[in-house]
Design an enzyme around this catalytic site. Sequence first.
Site, short mmCIF file in Angstrom:
data_model
loop_
_atom_site.label_atom_id
_atom_site.label_comp_id
_atom_site.label_asym_id
_atom_site.label_seq_id
_atom_site.Cartn_x
_atom_site.Cartn_y
_atom_site.Cartn_z
N HIS A 12 0.82 -1.23 0.00
CA HIS A 12 0.00 0.00 0.00
C HIS A 12 0.85 1.28 0.00
CE1 HIS A 12 0.04 -0.42 4.67
NE2 HIS A 12 1.04 0.35 4.27
N HIS A 59 -2.12 4.37 9.85
CA HIS A 59 -0.76 4.79 10.19
C HIS A 59 -0.81 6.01 11.12
CE1 HIS A 59 -0.39 2.46 6.48
NE2 HIS A 59 0.87 2.25 6.78
N HIS A 193 10.03 -3.81 4.34
CA HIS A 193 10.50 -2.43 4.38
C HIS A 193 10.74 -1.97 5.81
CE1 HIS A 193 6.09 -1.82 4.71
NE2 HIS A 193 6.20 -0.51 4.85
N GLU A 240 3.70 -5.48 8.73
CA GLU A 240 2.39 -5.28 8.09
C GLU A 240 1.90 -6.56 7.40
OE1 GLU A 240 2.53 -0.48 7.04
OE2 GLU A 240 2.93 -1.90 5.44
#
Length: 294
Positions: A12, A59, A193, A240
């Site tokens: 995303h 977030h 990431h 995530e």
Amino acid sequence: MARITASVYTSHVPAIGAAIDGGKTGEPYWQPVFKGYEFSRKWMRDNRPDVIFLVYNDHATAFSLDMIPTFAIGTAATFNPADEGWGPRPVPQVIGHPELAAHIAQSVIQQDFDLTIVNRMDVDHGLTVPLSLMCGQPQAWPCPVIPFAVNVVQYPVPSGRRCLNLGKAIRRAIASYDDDLKVQIWGTGGMSHQLQGPRAGLINREFDNAFLDRMIADPEGQAAVPHIEYVREAGSEGIELVMWLIARGAMSDCSRGATGDLAGGLPPKVVHRFYHVPASNTAVGHLILEEAKS
Ligand code: DHB
Ligand code: FE
């Protein structure tokens, strides 16, 4: 009755949203990323669901450190794109499905998962970027969307096992809804990431591809992987990826052995798989799994 027809998995990355909104998808840097979703947009047009149950993470946009629900279901009629600091993305408002969302909340809470019920919230890039990748830039999203937010930002985060079992519970909830709806369940976020600290920029192709393999063929095995291994191997934001297990647990083959009235089914059909590095600081991963026709 309502039924799950397919599950979709995708990263995303917020910069992908900015590239779409800014008309940059044809630039050399972005072109290979969007090429990987051309099939997906056609597939969405050919396999339009009645509802998307969209598992994502907020977030620190709708929820701050003041309040951190582990699992939160959006029961509102509408959800506006959030302002994440540059103004809201120029994308359609998200139309919810309050009746189905309330039914899922009732069923899943009675199956012993504690959900937070959210009657008002804005949705950030975690939800809007997957919709843009799969649907392009329509005037309106193709169907109602039920946002389902998972805390993967502030520790402690839920385990992979709990996420997979939650997916099984969501499947039972959807299967007991008395309307003939085709429902897609999406798992979003990842892949590897890390956005801060000495390891910022970490990407682990080997871990990511092994994760995609196991999402297809061994979700139970993947569910046994502890959160610390995601962090070690896929970076602090790689966690995530546990959200993908919620969507995977809702496919019929995972319901085998689960308590309830579903007998278990055949493995899903892999209709699309894509992996690309990099997009912003992130490896982009994407799968579409269709429910097997028995
Ligand atoms: C990036 C990726 C994310 O998943 C996110 O939430 C924010 C930023 C990035 O790659 O820059
Ligand atoms: Fe993210």
